[in-house]
Design a protein around this motif. Sequence first.
Motif, PDB file in Angstrom:
ATOM      1  N   GLY A  59       0.786  -1.234   0.000  1.00 11.32           N
ATOM      2  CA  GLY A  59       0.000   0.000   0.000  1.00 11.32           C
ATOM      3  C   GLY A  59       0.814   1.278   0.000  1.00 11.32           C
ATOM      4  O   GLY A  59       0.249   2.369   0.040  1.00 11.32           O
ATOM      5  N   CYS A  60       2.131   1.178  -0.060  1.00 11.97           N
ATOM      6  CA  CYS A  60       2.951   2.401  -0.051  1.00 11.97           C
ATOM      7  C   CYS A  60       2.821   3.128  -1.385  1.00 11.97           C
ATOM      8  O   CYS A  60       2.415   2.562  -2.398  1.00 11.97           O
ATOM      9  N   GLU A  61       3.168   4.397  -1.364  1.00 14.10           N
ATOM     10  CA  GLU A  61       3.119   5.213  -2.573  1.00 14.10           C
ATOM     11  C   GLU A  61       4.450   5.115  -3.308  1.00 14.10           C
ATOM     12  O   GLU A  61       5.515   5.278  -2.710  1.00 14.10           O
ATOM     13  N   LEU A  62       4.375   4.846  -4.609  1.00 12.24           N
ATOM     14  CA  LEU A  62       5.573   4.738  -5.442  1.00 12.24           C
ATOM     15  C   LEU A  62       5.776   6.040  -6.207  1.00 12.24           C
ATOM     16  O   LEU A  62       4.881   6.501  -6.916  1.00 12.24           O
ATOM     17  N   HIS A  63       6.956   6.628  -6.050  1.00 15.44           N
ATOM     18  CA  HIS A  63       7.328   7.845  -6.763  1.00 15.44           C
ATOM     19  C   HIS A  63       8.454   7.496  -7.729  1.00 15.44           C
ATOM     20  O   HIS A  63       9.444   6.886  -7.328  1.00 15.44           O
ATOM     21  N   LEU A  64       8.311   7.879  -8.989  1.00 13.50           N
ATOM     22  CA  LEU A  64       9.335   7.590  -9.982  1.00 13.50           C
ATOM     23  C   LEU A  64      10.046   8.876 -10.396  1.00 13.50           C
ATOM     24  O   LEU A  64       9.403   9.891 -10.672  1.00 13.50           O
ATOM     25  N   ILE A  65      11.352   8.806 -10.422  1.00 10.28           N
ATOM     26  CA  ILE A  65      12.196   9.925 -10.822  1.00 10.28           C
ATOM     27  C   ILE A  65      12.889   9.508 -12.110  1.00 10.28           C
ATOM     28  O   ILE A  65      13.600   8.502 -12.128  1.00 10.28           O
ATOM     29  N   HIS A  66      12.684  10.246 -13.178  1.00 10.12           N
ATOM     30  CA  HIS A  66      13.308   9.920 -14.454  1.00 10.12           C
ATOM     31  C   HIS A  66      14.616  10.698 -14.589  1.00 10.12           C
ATOM     32  O   HIS A  66      14.654  11.906 -14.369  1.00 10.12           O
ATOM     33  N   LYS A  67      15.696   9.972 -14.922  1.00 11.73           N
ATOM     34  CA  LYS A  67      17.015  10.586 -15.015  1.00 11.73           C
ATOM     35  C   LYS A  67      17.603  10.346 -16.406  1.00 11.73           C
ATOM     36  O   LYS A  67      17.674   9.202 -16.856  1.00 11.73           O
ATOM     37  N   PRO A  68      18.043  11.419 -17.078  1.00 14.27           N
ATOM     38  CA  PRO A  68      18.660  11.232 -18.390  1.00 14.27           C
ATOM     39  C   PRO A  68      19.980  10.474 -18.278  1.00 14.27           C
ATOM     40  O   PRO A  68      20.641  10.510 -17.245  1.00 14.27           O
ATOM     41  N   ALA A  69      20.348   9.795 -19.338  1.00 13.90           N
ATOM     42  CA  ALA A  69      21.625   9.087 -19.389  1.00 13.90           C
ATOM     43  C   ALA A  69      22.752  10.096 -19.615  1.00 13.90           C
ATOM     44  O   ALA A  69      22.540  11.164 -20.187  1.00 13.90           O
ATOM     45  N   GLN A  70      23.941   9.750 -19.176  1.00 17.87           N
ATOM     46  CA  GLN A  70      25.133  10.551 -19.435  1.00 17.87           C
ATOM     47  C   GLN A  70      25.881   9.916 -20.598  1.00 17.87           C
ATOM     48  O   GLN A  70      26.092   8.705 -20.614  1.00 17.87           O
ATOM     49  N   ALA A  71      26.288  10.746 -21.556  1.00 15.69           N
ATOM     50  CA  ALA A  71      26.982  10.228 -22.736  1.00 15.69           C
ATOM     51  C   ALA A  71      28.098  11.178 -23.146  1.00 15.69           C
ATOM     52  O   ALA A  71      28.101  12.368 -22.782  1.00 15.69           O
ATOM     53  N   TRP A  72      29.031  10.650 -23.896  1.00 15.32           N
ATOM     54  CA  TRP A  72      30.138  11.422 -24.450  1.00 15.32           C
ATOM     55  C   TRP A  72      29.960  11.450 -25.961  1.00 15.32           C
ATOM     56  O   TRP A  72      29.753  10.408 -26.588  1.00 15.32           O
ATOM     57  N   THR A  79      30.357  16.111 -22.831  1.00 13.61           N
ATOM     58  CA  THR A  79      29.507  15.225 -22.049  1.00 13.61           C
ATOM     59  C   THR A  79      28.104  15.801 -22.128  1.00 13.61           C
ATOM     60  O   THR A  79      27.905  16.997 -21.892  1.00 13.61           O
ATOM     61  N   VAL A  80      27.141  14.970 -22.481  1.00 14.01           N
ATOM     62  CA  VAL A  80      25.769  15.437 -22.670  1.00 14.01           C
ATOM     63  C   VAL A  80      24.794  14.511 -21.947  1.00 14.01           C
ATOM     64  O   VAL A  80      25.119  13.375 -21.627  1.00 14.01           O
ATOM     65  N   GLU A  81      23.603  15.025 -21.706  1.00 13.55           N
ATOM     66  CA  GLU A  81      22.510  14.205 -21.211  1.00 13.55           C
ATOM     67  C   GLU A  81      21.769  13.682 -22.429  1.00 13.55           C
ATOM     68  O   GLU A  81      21.476  14.443 -23.355  1.00 13.55           O
ATOM     69  N   ALA A  82      21.490  12.390 -22.445  1.00 12.89           N
ATOM     70  CA  ALA A  82      20.844  11.776 -23.599  1.00 12.89           C
ATOM     71  C   ALA A  82      19.577  11.057 -23.180  1.00 12.89           C
ATOM     72  O   ALA A  82      19.556  10.389 -22.154  1.00 12.89           O
ATOM     73  N   GLU A  83      18.559  11.201 -23.983  1.00 12.67           N
ATOM     74  CA  GLU A  83      17.309  10.479 -23.758  1.00 12.67           C
ATOM     75  C   GLU A  83      17.203   9.286 -24.704  1.00 12.67           C
ATOM     76  O   GLU A  83      16.365   8.427 -24.525  1.00 12.67           O
ATOM     77  N   ARG A  84      18.077   9.262 -25.722  1.00  9.03           N
ATOM     78  CA  ARG A  84      18.076   8.183 -26.720  1.00  9.03           C
ATOM     79  C   ARG A  84      19.512   7.838 -27.070  1.00  9.03           C
ATOM     80  O   ARG A  84      20.434   8.576 -26.768  1.00  9.03           O
ATOM     81  N   HIS A  85      19.685   6.719 -27.764  1.00  4.91           N
ATOM     82  CA  HIS A  85      21.006   6.274 -28.196  1.00  4.91           C
ATOM     83  C   HIS A  85      21.457   6.938 -29.490  1.00  4.91           C
ATOM     84  O   HIS A  85      22.622   6.911 -29.817  1.00  4.91           O
ATOM     85  N   ILE A  98      27.496   5.997 -24.611  1.00  2.00           N
ATOM     86  CA  ILE A  98      26.739   6.055 -23.361  1.00  2.00           C
ATOM     87  C   ILE A  98      27.668   5.670 -22.219  1.00  2.00           C
ATOM     88  O   ILE A  98      28.239   4.584 -22.210  1.00  2.00           O
ATOM     89  N   GLU A  99      27.820   6.575 -21.260  1.00  2.00           N
ATOM     90  CA  GLU A  99      28.683   6.320 -20.119  1.00  2.00           C
ATOM     91  C   GLU A  99      27.903   5.790 -18.922  1.00  2.00           C
ATOM     92  O   GLU A  99      28.408   5.002 -18.144  1.00  2.00           O
ATOM     93  N   ARG A 100      26.671   6.261 -18.775  1.00  2.00           N
ATOM     94  CA  ARG A 100      25.880   5.853 -17.624  1.00  2.00           C
ATOM     95  C   ARG A 100      24.405   6.083 -17.912  1.00  2.00           C
ATOM     96  O   ARG A 100      24.006   7.159 -18.320  1.00  2.00           O
ATOM     97  N   SER A 101      23.604   5.041 -17.712  1.00  2.00           N
ATOM     98  CA  SER A 101      22.152   5.206 -17.834  1.00  2.00           C
ATOM     99  C   SER A 101      21.464   4.863 -16.521  1.00  2.00           C
ATOM    100  O   SER A 101      20.293   5.072 -16.357  1.00  2.00           O
ATOM    101  N   ASP A 102      22.234   4.330 -15.567  1.00  2.00           N
ATOM    102  CA  ASP A 102      21.842   4.107 -14.180  1.00  2.00           C
ATOM    103  C   ASP A 102      20.768   3.070 -13.893  1.00  2.00           C
ATOM    104  O   ASP A 102      20.496   2.810 -12.739  1.00  2.00           O
ATOM    105  N   GLY A 103      20.142   2.478 -14.867  1.00  2.00           N
ATOM    106  CA  GLY A 103      19.150   1.448 -14.575  1.00  2.00           C
ATOM    107  C   GLY A 103      18.078   1.943 -13.622  1.00  2.00           C
ATOM    108  O   GLY A 103      17.549   3.031 -13.773  1.00  2.00           O
ATOM    109  N   VAL A 104      17.783   1.146 -12.603  1.00  2.00           N
ATOM    110  CA  VAL A 104      16.785   1.501 -11.595  1.00  2.00           C
ATOM    111  C   VAL A 104      17.460   1.466 -10.226  1.00  2.00           C
ATOM    112  O   VAL A 104      18.117   0.488  -9.892  1.00  2.00           O
TER     113      VAL A 104
END
Length: 112
Positions: A59-72, A79-85, A98-104
């Motif tokens: 019954g807890c509340e789930l909050h989702l935070i969307h984070k852009p990927a880091q890419a070179w 170094t840029v933030e990327a939403e796509r490949h 893509i250097e980091r997309s962080d998963g979940v």
Amino acid sequence: MHELSLCQNAVEIIEQQARQNGAKRVTGVWLEIGALACVEESALRFGFDIACRETLAQGCELHLIHKPAQAWCWNCSQTVEAERHDECPLCHCPTLHIERSDGVQIKSIEVE
């Protein structure tokens, strides 16, 4: 549907942390999702609800935070933030590494 296994793993960690800190129940969870994590939000929410059943997080509340990927970008050397490949948001060349997309990741837990 890998979202369910992600949720089951997350709820195990959440419940473990809640118990270690003497919580009676989990009231909120904040998960950070990387832009390139290949996670379907509706499937994640559904899986989270299922995984929380009969746990301290039910019954807890789930909050989702969307984070852009880091890419070179090899073309503009930035170094840029990327939403796509596919292309650099600055120079529009298809030369991203893509250097980091962080998963979940669990970012925060609210308990009583």
